[in-house]
Design a protein around this motif. Sequence first.
Motif, short mmCIF file in Angstrom:
data_model
loop_
_atom_site.label_atom_id
_atom_site.label_comp_id
_atom_site.label_asym_id
_atom_site.label_seq_id
_atom_site.Cartn_x
_atom_site.Cartn_y
_atom_site.Cartn_z
N TYR A 14 -27.45 38.83 2.36
CA TYR A 14 -26.44 37.85 1.95
C TYR A 14 -25.34 37.74 2.99
N HIS A 15 -24.66 36.62 2.94
CA HIS A 15 -23.47 36.38 3.74
C HIS A 15 -22.46 35.76 2.80
N GLY A 16 -21.36 36.47 2.53
CA GLY A 16 -20.33 35.98 1.62
C GLY A 16 -19.14 35.47 2.38
N ARG A 17 -18.65 34.31 1.95
CA ARG A 17 -17.48 33.73 2.61
C ARG A 17 -16.60 33.00 1.60
N LEU A 18 -15.37 32.78 2.00
CA LEU A 18 -14.45 31.98 1.20
C LEU A 18 -14.76 30.51 1.46
N THR A 19 -14.19 29.62 0.66
CA THR A 19 -14.46 28.19 0.83
C THR A 19 -13.92 27.65 2.16
N ASP A 20 -12.99 28.38 2.81
CA ASP A 20 -12.50 27.95 4.13
C ASP A 20 -13.40 28.45 5.26
N THR A 22 -14.14 31.69 5.93
CA THR A 22 -13.85 33.06 6.32
C THR A 22 -14.85 34.02 5.68
N THR A 23 -15.54 34.81 6.52
CA THR A 23 -16.50 35.80 6.02
C THR A 23 -15.75 36.99 5.44
N PHE A 24 -16.14 37.42 4.22
CA PHE A 24 -15.55 38.63 3.64
C PHE A 24 -16.56 39.75 3.52
N ASP A 25 -17.86 39.46 3.59
CA ASP A 25 -18.88 40.50 3.52
C ASP A 25 -20.22 39.93 3.96
N SER A 26 -21.07 40.80 4.46
CA SER A 26 -22.40 40.39 4.89
C SER A 26 -23.29 41.62 4.97
N ALA A 123 -2.38 44.85 -7.33
CA ALA A 123 -3.55 45.68 -7.65
C ALA A 123 -4.76 44.84 -8.06
N ASN A 124 -4.66 43.50 -7.94
CA ASN A 124 -5.82 42.65 -8.22
C ASN A 124 -6.91 42.92 -7.18
N HIS A 125 -8.16 42.64 -7.55
CA HIS A 125 -9.23 42.72 -6.57
C HIS A 125 -8.87 41.77 -5.43
N PRO A 126 -9.13 42.14 -4.18
CA PRO A 126 -8.76 41.28 -3.05
C PRO A 126 -9.35 39.86 -3.13
N LEU A 127 -10.46 39.69 -3.85
CA LEU A 127 -11.08 38.36 -3.96
C LEU A 127 -10.75 37.67 -5.28
N LEU A 132 -16.03 31.57 -4.18
CA LEU A 132 -16.84 32.23 -3.16
C LEU A 132 -18.10 31.44 -2.86
N VAL A 133 -18.61 31.61 -1.65
CA VAL A 133 -19.86 30.98 -1.23
C VAL A 133 -20.75 32.08 -0.66
N PHE A 134 -21.98 32.16 -1.15
CA PHE A 134 -22.94 33.14 -0.66
C PHE A 134 -24.19 32.45 -0.16
N ASP A 135 -24.64 32.83 1.04
CA ASP A 135 -25.97 32.48 1.52
C ASP A 135 -26.83 33.68 1.16
N ILE A 136 -27.88 33.45 0.39
CA ILE A 136 -28.71 34.54 -0.13
C ILE A 136 -30.16 34.34 0.31
N GLU A 137 -30.79 35.42 0.75
CA GLU A 137 -32.23 35.43 1.05
C GLU A 137 -32.87 36.53 0.21
N LEU A 138 -33.83 36.17 -0.63
CA LEU A 138 -34.53 37.16 -1.43
C LEU A 138 -35.59 37.83 -0.57
N VAL A 139 -35.42 39.13 -0.34
CA VAL A 139 -36.31 39.90 0.52
C VAL A 139 -37.47 40.49 -0.28
#
Length: 151
Positions: A14-20, A22-26, A123-127, A132-139
Amino acid sequence: MQQVQSGDTVRVHYHGRLTDGTTFDSSEGRDPLEFQVGSGMVIAGFDNGVMGMSVGDKKTVNIGVEDAYGPKNPEMIIEFPRDQVPEGMPLEKGMRLNLNNSAGQVVPVVITEVRDEAIMLDANHPLAGEDLVFDIELVEIVGAPSRIIMP
């Protein structure tokens, strides 16, 4: 071809990003993420996003705030007295800290404001509050139960 159903254990890249954009995780450069669909191991929108996918499928999933980390909760903004901060500790807006709550659990926080008498901590979760937008590939569908599949 077998499709993901609730209860399946799956492995995804996966590749997670904000709507702008910005990547937050991959998962790039790491092993695929493995989780059981529908178990609450991942956010609801991600869980729902993999449903019906087959091995090798790739897709982009847009996840609204409610199916991600929820809206920002104003009750999670904490005013913390400066005199309880260790002497000489540098304090800057955006700095990440860990607090211990009354149950002894570690709570990650971010400094949102530095005042003379107090610091404001989020103390909120950073996200929280983010779409959120995720590009997902099922392996892989790992150890999926046997099912009858219509041709």
